[in-house]
Write an enzyme that holds these catalytic residues in place. Sequence first.
Site, PDB file in Angstrom:
ATOM      1  N   TRP A 223       0.720  -1.112   0.027  1.00  0.00           N
ATOM      2  CA  TRP A 223       0.024  -0.159   0.041  1.00  0.00           C
ATOM      3  C   TRP A 223       0.880   1.304   0.031  1.00  0.00           C
ATOM      4  CZ3 TRP A 223      -1.285  -4.226   3.304  1.00  0.00           C
ATOM      5  CH2 TRP A 223      -2.467  -4.941   2.871  1.00  0.00           C
TER       6      TRP A 223
ATOM      7  N   GLU B  18       4.176 -14.601  17.197  1.00  0.00           N
ATOM      8  CA  GLU B  18       4.143 -15.691  16.254  1.00  0.00           C
ATOM      9  C   GLU B  18       4.263 -15.198  14.931  1.00  0.00           C
ATOM     10  OE1 GLU B  18       0.300 -15.463  14.762  1.00  0.00           O
ATOM     11  OE2 GLU B  18       1.456 -13.900  15.357  1.00  0.00           O
TER      12      GLU B  18
ATOM     13  N   GLU C 153       3.202 -12.121  13.475  1.00  0.00           N
ATOM     14  CA  GLU C 153       3.998 -10.819  13.946  1.00  0.00           C
ATOM     15  C   GLU C 153       3.295 -10.041  14.943  1.00  0.00           C
ATOM     16  OE1 GLU C 153       7.345  -9.903  11.416  1.00  0.00           O
ATOM     17  OE2 GLU C 153       5.853  -9.476   9.884  1.00  0.00           O
TER      18      GLU C 153
END
Length: 803
Positions: free
Chosen positions: A317, A432, A435
């Site tokens: 983006w 994990e 993130e």
Amino acid sequence: MATLLTSPQASGGPGIHPRWTRSAKDAICTAYSSVSRVWFTASAGVLNEVYFPTIDQPQIRDLQFLITDGETFFHSERRDLVSKTEYLSDCGLGIRIFSHSRDEQYSMVKEVLADPHQPAVLLNVSLEGDPAFLARLHLYVLLAPHLAVGGWNNTGNVTRIVGHEFLTAHKNGNWVALGASAPFVKRSCGYVGTTDGFQDIRHNLTLTNQFATAVDGNIALTGEIDLRHGYSFTIGLGFGRTLHRAVTTLFQSLGKPFEEHRARFVEQWDRSARHMHPLEKWSCDGGLLYLRSRELLLAHEDKSYPGAMIASLCIPWGEAKSDEDLGGYHLVWTRDMVNSVTGLIASGDTATAMRALIYLACSQRPDGGFPQNFWIDGEPYWNGIQLDEVAFPIMLAWRLYKHNALGDFDPYPLVRAAATYLIVHGPATPQERWEENSGYSPSTLASNIAALICAACFARIRGDETTARYLDEYADFLESHVETWTVTNEGTLVPGIHRHYVRINPVSAGDLNPDETLNGKTLVIANRPPGTQYEFPAAEIVDGGFLELVRYGIRKAGDSLMEDTLRVIDQALKVDLPQGPCWRRYSHDGYGQRDDGGPFTGWGRGRPWPLLTGERGHYELAAGRDPIPYLRAMEQFANRTQLLPEQVWDENDLPRALLYRGGQTGSATPLMWAHAEYLKLLRSTADGSVFDLVAEVFERYAGSSRKRRAIEVWKRNRQTRTVEAGALLRIQALEPFVLHWSRDGWTTVQDTQATATPLGLEHVDIEVPVDARAPLKFTFYYPTTGKWEGRDFEVQVVPKRAA
């Protein structure tokens, strides 16, 4: 020597707030040669970010053409032309872009590649149309420098050298020179949004301003091509750390015919393909995605830091991001990097993976860990800790050992330090693989267990049986708790299925005495839209991370718990798209394109990830079912230039936002993790077995019926509350100690000297009798300092769990 012109100076500074550009790429390109330290991207028919001198340093936003007849119309290449991109050759990532006006009065063909010997990008351009119409055209090239990874504080100049006037920009020792084989008849440097060439030509249908310089702002450089010399010419972008180097690079590149550059470019890439495994016959597209996936992975390796591979040459983006968000995906994540090179191993390339392992060994922190992500030079960007990213380099080292590809490099120092880090800092991971959340994650636990077994194998090879046994036993401790920590018995997502894996059991990595049950816990979900629910029952948040337990050999495919969890994630996360099945990351994910087509700017809606289709295909293969539908789906999710997106759009078409059902979103295209997953699934299909499977892990766990001794571990960052009767309780610390302990409430006492290990860890093992009921109580005496702990600890003995 080149001379910078400084008058007249542009007005309208410093320009509008800079932004990057669209992340859904149609092309990624670099020369195969390591001396050509430049990479470029392209989308919507125009050149986007160009990276120099390392793969993590974008230096321009974009370069496009502006077309006008000076009287009746103005076209910008990005907005007003219809384009199509294809490759120049069956091998190599050079591209050909066909563009034409909507009324088809004229067309443009651009061949774009990186100079195979210089840090330069070359665009060979041809205008086509009725000669009378072409004679009326004025063609301008517009460059938006974003030097030193930013749009602010750039300075541009018209620059003169004997016989030539061209354009340059600089910032913080980074230089770019823009020129052409045809002269510029007009030149100007302006500020974006106010006095740049785009604004000027759009309003006046000609370049009325000819500013010699625009200083310290968000700038754009504009040059009008002299079409009197013909309708075919070459545009060059030369880069350097000095003005002289950038200018020399530009004119060296323009001084050789483009056809010679193209021939050499293709020849270099052709040589790289000669040792590929012949996997294309297992594909469903004739090997198209196989070939390009391998080339794209190779193209994401840096040339100044051999072995360093980034996640993607894009800024997700980017059209909504400015200098404040420097990272994008052009950073090193060890998880993505190890997946990338493992995909290359699957295609027959162990040399790149070997360079990657050495690079990781040189990037490892003194404590054995790795930053969440980092720049190519090893400088951390985000400082989160993800235990799977510490585990993956160990598994890479073992894979290379099994392929007899380590050469003279000894990975054991890396392996031992990383394994120690996992033991000291686990089992709860601060983040994990997505993130965001801390706790006990099936995917993280799977990687940690597999890595520790690989580390134990290395230790055993070196004759260090003590360390090997210690690592095996810690892996056994983790393995024995996987279901206890990450399976709910109170599932509500699918009627009749109450027992299934969850995404994560939320435990703070800083909680010394954690509640390790799932019952009643809630999970905070990141990136949720403002004003909506962000906290959910942890038992209702699922993802496909549990499939990693099968991938590495810790659990068997096909057992009832695995199959029940598959039904749950299919109900919660699966999306059937025209290209095939695809899965979202996890329940209520907010990381993705907004429903109205807008970009993710801190919130959105998570969309399906093609790499998860590949993960499911691997599981289906392990379960003895057909992986081909998932292989075919991944091929269909690739765009027309075989780039696999991170996420795909799962709503009705939104043409105004360039979003089409099953097509790429604005997140990241391509994502190297997805391409690596495809290569591994292709190899797995050819082999008839999961390529990532670690044989030694499978033999110890999924492939073994042997009952292992139950082990419970107490340590400073995880002071377990209970131990099963009949189990072994291991008390672990980082310094020498004497354990002062009792089984009967201090009625009788024992003192046990801790046993040292070569890993720098000390431990005392306590056998817990099957009939034990009283809690174990203990404290520490430290002989090195002569001090006592000053407090007592207690572990309750609970009945043995039923098998």
